[in-house]
Motif scaffolding. Structure first.
Motif, PDB file in Angstrom:
ATOM      1  N   LEU A  65       2.996  -3.041 -10.884  1.00 38.97           N
ATOM      2  CA  LEU A  65       3.677  -4.090 -10.114  1.00 38.97           C
ATOM      3  C   LEU A  65       3.350  -4.076  -8.620  1.00 38.97           C
ATOM      4  O   LEU A  65       2.946  -5.115  -8.071  1.00 38.97           O
ATOM      5  N   PRO A  66       3.528  -2.958  -7.886  1.00 37.09           N
ATOM      6  CA  PRO A  66       3.260  -3.009  -6.435  1.00 37.09           C
ATOM      7  C   PRO A  66       1.805  -3.326  -6.112  1.00 37.09           C
ATOM      8  O   PRO A  66       1.512  -3.981  -5.110  1.00 37.09           O
ATOM      9  N   HIS A  67       0.881  -2.886  -6.963  1.00 34.98           N
ATOM     10  CA  HIS A  67      -0.532  -3.171  -6.722  1.00 34.98           C
ATOM     11  C   HIS A  67      -0.830  -4.647  -6.985  1.00 34.98           C
ATOM     12  O   HIS A  67      -1.649  -5.254  -6.281  1.00 34.98           O
ATOM     13  N   ALA A  68      -0.147  -5.208  -7.982  1.00 29.17           N
ATOM     14  CA  ALA A  68      -0.316  -6.642  -8.251  1.00 29.17           C
ATOM     15  C   ALA A  68       0.188  -7.466  -7.079  1.00 29.17           C
ATOM     16  O   ALA A  68      -0.432  -8.457  -6.678  1.00 29.17           O
ATOM     17  N   GLN A  69       1.318  -7.061  -6.532  1.00 29.98           N
ATOM     18  CA  GLN A  69       1.870  -7.781  -5.375  1.00 29.98           C
ATOM     19  C   GLN A  69       0.912  -7.701  -4.193  1.00 29.98           C
ATOM     20  O   GLN A  69       0.671  -8.697  -3.498  1.00 29.98           O
ATOM     21  N   GLU A  70       0.342  -6.516  -3.962  1.00 26.81           N
ATOM     22  CA  GLU A  70      -0.597  -6.343  -2.851  1.00 26.81           C
ATOM     23  C   GLU A  70      -1.861  -7.164  -3.072  1.00 26.81           C
ATOM     24  O   GLU A  70      -2.388  -7.776  -2.132  1.00 26.81           O
ATOM     25  N   LEU A  71      -2.346  -7.206  -4.308  1.00 26.55           N
ATOM     26  CA  LEU A  71      -3.557  -7.964  -4.609  1.00 26.55           C
ATOM     27  C   LEU A  71      -3.357  -9.444  -4.295  1.00 26.55           C
ATOM     28  O   LEU A  71      -4.217 -10.086  -3.685  1.00 26.55           O
ATOM     29  N   VAL A  72      -2.201 -10.002  -4.703  1.00 24.85           N
ATOM     30  CA  VAL A  72      -1.928 -11.418  -4.446  1.00 24.85           C
ATOM     31  C   VAL A  72      -1.782 -11.675  -2.947  1.00 24.85           C
ATOM     32  O   VAL A  72      -2.275 -12.690  -2.428  1.00 24.85           O
TER      33      VAL A  72
END
Length: 306
Positions: A65-72
């Protein structure tokens, strides 16, 4: 990794329902399901646990989740970099109570419809601030460019936009508490306490030069427990004083009875530059520079700069 797929995962994670995520994204529920399945196939793990009540993050989904948020966020910043008018101007003000923050608040009051994001970068280094500007983390930063040469930053502009005149802050029991103004030379026998000065920073350089030129005793020893703790120490002391800028905004309880005393003959000046990329096309930057040109200051006969 497809950004739209990652955004779909985030929507389901937030809303807990494939159907609600589909409505939020403006696609069909089947499209949402296919995107999530494609993401799980790419990652090789299940990121969402399907239940009769909806969808919940799996253990792997929680880790992702946190990496997905950072990617977006990175993808959005990349798009915004070529469409600067779509986003807020992001400016580092160093500290919420000092002059840059106060002036940015006044700027926003006069331009209430301008998108603005005021942050504190958390770095005491001009070099690190420039790295953040180049990376697109921020658009601009207020800095005192003292021991660095702006000429070596071919892609960076650093015009001086305003100056903050130094004052001393003392408690009611200090021997100088009744003074209407003071000269820097008047402070020679007094202890000036500025806890937490970081060696190598722009303000460390400033205070080193100030102390050397006027034979002052500036004490940076000890941890800085916050502005409230510092003000309380100054209020109770018969010997301590500290420096503040004339545009800085500090508040304290009435019973502290602190005194802000201007420095004159000469008045030490803390110079602030607005540091930003020369090729930054954000439409708010010209307006911000124009605003600083309108600022008025009371003239003094003599000033000091490092």
């Amino acid at each position: 990794m497809d950004v739209a797929t990652v955004k779909t995962f985030l929507a389901v994670a937030e809303l807990g329902q494939f159907q609600e995520a589909a409505a939020e994204l403006g696609v069909t529920q089947q499209a949402v399901s296919k995107r999530v399945s494609r993401l799980e196939a790419e990652l090789g793990v299940r990121v969402l646990a399907r239940t009769p009540r909806g969808a919940q993050l799996s253990v792997d989904g929680q880790a992702f989740l946190p990496h997905a948020q950072e990617l977006v966020q990175v993808a959005e910043r990349a798009v915004d970099s070529v469409h600067p008018g779509r986003r807020a101007l992001r400016v580092d003000v160093l500290h919420r109570r000092i002059a840059p923050s106060v002036l940015m608040r006044e700027f926003h009051r006069s331009n209430p419809h301008m998108l603005l994001d005021v942050v504190t970068l958390g770095t005491a280094s001009v070099t690190h601030a420039i790295e953040a500007i180049r990376a697109g983390t921020i658009d601009a930063s207020f800095r005192a460019v003292l021991h660095e040469s702006p000429d070596r930053w071919t892609d960076i502009a650093a015009p001086r936009v305003f100056e903050s005149r130094m004052e001393v802050l003392v408690g009611p029991h200090h021997p100088l508490a009744s003074a209407k103004s003071l000269a820097p030379q008047d402070l020679r026998t007094h202890r000036i306490w500025i806890p937490g000065i970081l060696p190598g920073t722009e303000w460390a350089h400033y205070y080193e030069r100030l102390a050397a030129d006027f034979d002052l005793s500036i004490d940076g020893v000890g941890p800085h427990f916050g502005d409230e703790a510092l003000l309380e120490e100054i209020a109770d002391s018969k010997s301590l004083m500290t420096f503040v800028g004339d545009r800085d905004r500090y508040l304290w309880p009435t019973h502290f009875d602190l005194r802000r005393i201007p420095l004159r003959d000469p008045a030490p000046i803390y110079p602030y530059s607005l540091v930003y990329r020369k090729d930054n096309a954000h439409p708010a930057i010209p307006g911000l520079l124009a605003y600083f040109k309108t600022l008025e200051s009371t003239p003094v006969s003599a000033t000091w700069l490092p």
